[in-house]
Enzyme design. Structure first.
Site, PDB file in Angstrom:
ATOM      1  N   PRO A 192       9.068  40.546 -32.528  1.00  0.00           N
ATOM      2  CA  PRO A 192       9.575  39.199 -32.242  1.00  0.00           C
ATOM      3  C   PRO A 192      11.051  39.224 -31.867  1.00  0.00           C
ATOM      4  O   PRO A 192      11.842  39.966 -32.452  1.00  0.00           O
ATOM      5  CB  PRO A 192       9.385  38.467 -33.578  1.00  0.00           C
ATOM      6  CG  PRO A 192       9.455  39.542 -34.612  1.00  0.00           C
ATOM      7  CD  PRO A 192       8.884  40.782 -33.979  1.00  0.00           C
ATOM      8  N   GLY A 193      11.398  38.441 -30.877  1.00  0.00           N
ATOM      9  CA  GLY A 193      12.805  38.292 -30.512  1.00  0.00           C
ATOM     10  C   GLY A 193      13.208  36.837 -30.655  1.00  0.00           C
ATOM     11  O   GLY A 193      13.909  36.429 -31.578  1.00  0.00           O
TER      12      GLY A 193
ATOM     13  N   ARG B 243      19.296  29.744 -19.183  1.00  0.00           N
ATOM     14  CA  ARG B 243      17.883  29.361 -19.272  1.00  0.00           C
ATOM     15  C   ARG B 243      17.527  28.085 -18.497  1.00  0.00           C
ATOM     16  O   ARG B 243      16.496  28.053 -17.823  1.00  0.00           O
ATOM     17  CB  ARG B 243      17.428  29.258 -20.733  1.00  0.00           C
ATOM     18  CG  ARG B 243      17.535  30.591 -21.486  1.00  0.00           C
ATOM     19  CD  ARG B 243      16.881  30.552 -22.862  1.00  0.00           C
ATOM     20  NE  ARG B 243      15.447  30.413 -22.763  1.00  0.00           N
ATOM     21  CZ  ARG B 243      14.773  29.291 -22.880  1.00  0.00           C
ATOM     22  NH1 ARG B 243      15.398  28.169 -23.180  1.00  0.00           N
ATOM     23  NH2 ARG B 243      13.478  29.254 -22.717  1.00  0.00           N
TER      24      ARG B 243
ATOM     25  N   CYS C 143      29.957  26.463  -9.342  1.00  0.00           N
ATOM     26  CA  CYS C 143      29.664  25.904  -8.018  1.00  0.00           C
ATOM     27  C   CYS C 143      28.236  26.192  -7.586  1.00  0.00           C
ATOM     28  O   CYS C 143      27.972  26.993  -6.678  1.00  0.00           O
ATOM     29  CB  CYS C 143      30.672  26.438  -7.014  1.00  0.00           C
ATOM     30  SG  CYS C 143      32.328  25.923  -7.465  1.00  0.00           S
ATOM     31  N   GLU C 144      27.288  25.570  -8.281  1.00  0.00           N
ATOM     32  CA  GLU C 144      25.859  25.651  -7.973  1.00  0.00           C
ATOM     33  C   GLU C 144      25.258  24.341  -8.460  1.00  0.00           C
ATOM     34  O   GLU C 144      25.554  23.917  -9.575  1.00  0.00           O
ATOM     35  CB  GLU C 144      25.168  26.758  -8.787  1.00  0.00           C
ATOM     36  CG  GLU C 144      25.690  28.141  -8.605  1.00  0.00           C
ATOM     37  CD  GLU C 144      24.826  28.978  -7.680  1.00  0.00           C
ATOM     38  OE1 GLU C 144      23.770  28.486  -7.227  1.00  0.00           O
ATOM     39  OE2 GLU C 144      25.226  30.104  -7.409  1.00  0.00           O
TER      40      GLU C 144
END
Ligand SMILES: *Cc1c(COP(=O)(O)O)cnc(C)c1O
Length: 416
Positions: free
Chosen positions: A274-275, A312, A343-344
């Site tokens: 598990p992470g 994410r 700048c996106e």
């Protein structure tokens, strides 16, 4: 459950008001709860207590040294995907023998490094990798412990970028190729068969895909044992989901219980990787509102954290709760897109969020402990955020905010 709660209108991390952390260390910063990390690790460890087992925390979810140290001290094993992660685990006090080395692209140098360190198992994902590993191990007069990672071709019903157990994915070897490969591995001089592994994806929210994968792997387990190919462990991978919004993932004990029930007397050591389920809810990202900006279409809350800090939302369209650190405010409630300075147009942390905020307020982006800092970058020449760990009433800076000098380290101008 985690240890981030409001008390008297103030968000606390365990017993520390997060505003105190902000006063000391500024924003943006990641804050982790040691108690939450511990609780989540122990949930897995206890769920498997009835059998020989090892919980191998997936380092890529959050590879910060102090996080690894907390888990190493609890006796955790580690699932790594690079030589860099191995160095981190060892530096944090982890035991190499409790390390499994996953990943489709292990280099010769990484294999050597891991053999010298004495890792517990290589999860091998192709025939070419198997041959290379044997050759390198034999050259060092060692035998590499191996498991084949098989691809069970099940749909984990998650975001396509984090589905790994479908036949069109790059991961693992297909089921039909596994038996001949195990025979091959048995005859190679540098290998010692240790187990079998699979991992179907991440943020999996139902038991069924895990059990479908397990059923397929167990057919293979029985066949291999019938053919006299001996191995001792079954690594069922990671991937258990967490709650970001309204999700209701199975608990570690539900997952472990269902897995153990399926084993039906087969004597196998069980590994789990598990992470996210350990680190996800153990961290928040704190960010300050720089500006409020309204256009005829939208209200924007422009904050000082961005996609370089938490990728994410931009990468997976992921939803994270965003809450003001101080609940009481005179500011009017409005619906905002919470965006960063990069700048996106994909640089957003949350969209259409009802918030009562003013410039200068601090917001907490929840469930940011996994795949948060670990995926952060210097895009737009932005220093990476500070990281702080809380333990009860104490907190400690576990990674200093990067400086502008850090950004330039290793670079040189063309000479002359
Ligand atoms: C990413 C990964 C994990 C952990 O996945 P989580 O969803 O964070 O639990 C486990 N095993 C392997 C091989 C992985 O690549």
């Amino acid at each position: 459950m985690d240890h981030f709660e409001y008390r008297n209108g103030e968000l606390h991390a365990e017993n520390v008001p997060v505003s105190e952390i902000v006063r000391r260390h500024g924003t943006p910063c990641y804050v982790y709860s040691r108690a939450t990390l511990t609780r989540h690790y122990q949930a897995f460890d206890r769920a498997l207590a009835g059998v020989d087992h090892l919980v191998c925390y997936a380092v890529k979810a959050n590879a910060s040294l102090a996080v690894l140290q907390v888990l190493a001290r609890l006796g955790s094993g580690f699932d790594i995907v690079s030589g860099g992660e191995l160095v981190r685990v060892l530096r944090a006090g982890g035991d190499a023998r409790k390390v499994v080395f996953s990943g489709v692209g292990k280099t010769a140098a990484e294999m050597k490094q891991a053999l010298v360190a004495g890792v517990g198992c290589f999860n091998v994902e192709s025939e070419a990798e198997l041959l290379r590993l044997s050759e390198i191990a034999a050259g060092l007069r060692k035998r590499a412990p191996v498991a084949l990672r098989v691809n069970p071709d099940v749909d984990p019903k998650t975001h396509p970028y984090i589905a790994t157990g479908l036949k069109q994915n790059k991961f693992g070897v297909e089921m039909s190729a596994a038996e001949p490969l195990y025979r091959r591995a048995r005859d190679l001089p540098g290998l010692e068969i240790a187990g079998i592994a699979c991992h179907i994806g991440s943020q999996v929210l139902e038991l069924q895909p895990f059990l479908d994968a397990l059923d397929r792997v167990l057919v293979l387990v029985d066949r291999l044992r019938d053919r006299g190919i001996p191995f001792t462990h079954l690594d069922v991978g990671g991937g258990l989901g967490v709650r970001y919004q309204e999700e209701n993932p199975p608990s570690p004990s539900e997952l472990a219980g269902a897995v153990l029930a399926r084993l039906a007397g087969r004597k196998l050591k069980i590994l789990m990787e598990p992470g996210r389920a350990i680190a996800g809810n153990a961290g928040v990202l704190l960010t300050r509102v720089e500006y409020l900006k309204s256009t005829p279409d939208k209200n924007f809350a422009i904050v000082d954290a961005a996609m370089n800090d938490l990728l994410r939302p931009a990468l997976y369209d992921a939803w994270h709760a965003i809450l003001p650190v101080t609940e009481t405010t005179a500011a009017p409630k409005r619906v905002y897109d919470v965006v960063g300075p990069v700048c996106e147009s994909g640089d957003w942390l949350g969209r259409d969020r009802e918030l009562a905020i003013a410039p200068g307020d601090v917001l907490a982006v929840r469930t940011a402990g996994a795949y948060g800092f670990a995926m952060s970058s210097n895009y737009n020449a932005r220093p990476r955020a500070a990281e702080i760990m809380v333990d009860g009433k104490q907190f400690h800076l576990i990674r200093a905010r990067e400086s502008l000098d850090d950004l330039l380290r290793g670079e040189t101008l063309w000479p002359g």
